[in-house]
Design an enzyme around this catalytic site. Structure first.
Site, short mmCIF file in Angstrom:
data_model
loop_
_atom_site.label_atom_id
_atom_site.label_comp_id
_atom_site.label_asym_id
_atom_site.label_seq_id
_atom_site.Cartn_x
_atom_site.Cartn_y
_atom_site.Cartn_z
N CYS A 134 6.12 -7.86 -0.50
CA CYS A 134 5.68 -6.51 -0.11
C CYS A 134 6.10 -6.10 1.30
CB CYS A 134 4.17 -6.35 -0.29
SG CYS A 134 3.19 -7.49 0.69
N LYS B 15 -7.12 -13.79 -5.22
CA LYS B 15 -6.95 -12.75 -4.21
C LYS B 15 -7.34 -11.42 -4.83
CE LYS B 15 -3.30 -10.56 -1.51
NZ LYS B 15 -1.91 -10.69 -1.03
N LYS C 244 -9.50 -15.40 -0.80
CA LYS C 244 -9.22 -14.31 0.12
C LYS C 244 -9.70 -12.99 -0.47
CE LYS C 244 -5.19 -11.88 1.66
NZ LYS C 244 -3.80 -11.71 1.51
N ARG D 264 -1.82 -4.18 6.57
CA ARG D 264 -0.75 -3.34 6.04
C ARG D 264 -0.18 -2.44 7.12
NH1 ARG D 264 -3.35 -2.19 0.06
NH2 ARG D 264 -3.42 -4.40 -0.51
N ARG E 138 -2.55 -1.87 -5.53
CA ARG E 138 -2.25 -3.20 -6.04
C ARG E 138 -3.19 -3.67 -7.14
NH1 ARG E 138 1.41 -3.93 -2.19
NH2 ARG E 138 0.91 -4.32 -0.02
N CYS F 65 5.82 -13.63 -0.35
CA CYS F 65 5.56 -12.38 -1.05
C CYS F 65 6.71 -11.43 -0.75
CB CYS F 65 4.23 -11.77 -0.61
SG CYS F 65 3.67 -10.46 -1.74
#
Ligand code: PBG
Length: 344
Positions: free
Chosen positions: A132, A206, A259, A216, A228, A130
């Protein structure tokens, strides 16, 4: 009028007595339907630069940001405990709009993968794929002028990231950005580079969950603006979760991941019934943090609640469980095995 003694003799007696099988610890152990195995557990690990660093993470007691050398030590201990795999999240020194750190050859995850690969441990190495953690805006892909995530540019970045992770030694890449077409983009890129043996574990369903809060904080990946919900799924949707999973299967996913965990038990049950791929469930940071915090206050028995939660994920149909409690669970499982009839 019926007198009490007559009542006692006249009430219906059960012909079915399920309690028979619950009479002793040994009987309960004999008929237990779900048994946890450390080999089916995956420990998420956070890696940052430096040497000899173990940095506690406030809302995730017992979890630390590790430098690569400490992460090697942690991985070795997980192997000793019989844990099946690790899922690596990278915390880069610098971030930029495109998340360049994600596919850098000398990126923190790539460096760590090479070191772990050199140790040749019997441990499955999984890389979270990912952007992020690497973007300065905290979103999972590059942005358009209007601030929305550009799906197809994200695909290019994710494919390059997966290729560099696979080259560095990842057995499994785990795309978690929820971009449309990410599994197909990654599969074709891996195959074009001769990496056709690299497994794809798709974060298929997800949700845009509030349960990722502590993660986070750990990864410094809270979006700088917005949220998101424009790419992660609405937690209210069940049929859409199945559609997402079916797309990922069609795009070439080898493993499906659901998830968060307990909030999505129904997705696990539905996935198990519909697909024959292995299913993984991720007990995410917020689930772990709630248990740890309540246990710390003495409000619940942390060991039993954790064991019950992970057992529920397995019972629902998860073959693999990703959990920050992997090492603890492995220790508890070993203890319980030493005593017939102990355990959940
Ligand atoms: C990266 C990613 C996240 C998690 C796993 N991969 C963060 C997010 O989507 O915000 C969350 C894991 C956890 O909460 O334990 N996209």
């Amino acid at each position: 009028m019926i007198h009490p003694p007559d009542l006692a003799t006249s009430i219906a007696r059960p012909t079915q007595r399920p309690r028979r099988l619950r009479r002793s610890p040994a009987l309960r152990a004999l008929v237990r339907e779900t048994r946890l195995d450390p080999a089916a557990l995956v420990a998420p690990l956070f890696v940052r630069s430096g040497i000899g660093i173990r940095e506690p993470i406030g809302p995730l007691p017992g979890v630390e940001r590790l430098s690569p050398d400490e992460l090697e030590r942690e991985a070795t201990e997980l192997v000793r405990l019989g844990v099946g795999g690790v899922l690596l999240f990278g915390l880069p020194d610098t971030k930029d709009p495109d998340g360049r750190g994600a596919d850098a050859d000398d990126g923190i995850v790539q460096e760590t993968l090479r070191r772990l690969r050199a140790l040749d441990l019997p441990l499955v190495l999984i890389a979270d794929t990912c952007l992020c953690e690497y973007t300065d805006h905290g979103h999972c892909g590059p942005l358009r002028a209007d601030g929305s995530v550009d799906n197809d540019r994200a695909l290019e970045r994710l494919a390059m990231t997966a290729v560099s992770q696979a080259r560095a030694g990842a057995d499994i890449v785990a795309p978690s950005a929820m971009m449309d077409g990410q599994v197909a983009a990654i599969r074709t890129a891996l195959d074009a580079e001769g990496l056709n043996e690299t497994v794809i574990m798709a974060y298929a369903a997800k949700t845009a969950s509030a349960f990722y809060g502590p993660f986070r904080e750990a990864a410094g990946s809270t979006p700088a603006f917005g949220d998101r919900r424009g790419y992660q799924m609405d937690p209210a949707n069940g049929r859409e979760a199945l559609r997402e999973m079916a797309l990922d299967v069609a795009e070439g996913a080898d493993l499906l991941l659901v998830k968060p965990g307990l909030p999505c038990l129904d997705h696990i049950v539905a996935a198990r019934a519909r697909f024959d791929l292995p299913i993984a469930a991720y007990q995410v940071s917020g689930e772990y943090a709630m248990i740890a915090a309540a246990a710390d206050r003495g409000w619940i028995d942390g060991r039993r609640v954790m064991t019950e939660s992970i057992t529920a994920l397995a019972r629902a149909g998860a073959d693999i469980v990703i959990t920050y409690a992997a090492a603890d669970l492995a220790r508890w499982i070993a203890e319980d095995r030493a005593t017939v009839g102990a355990g959940a």
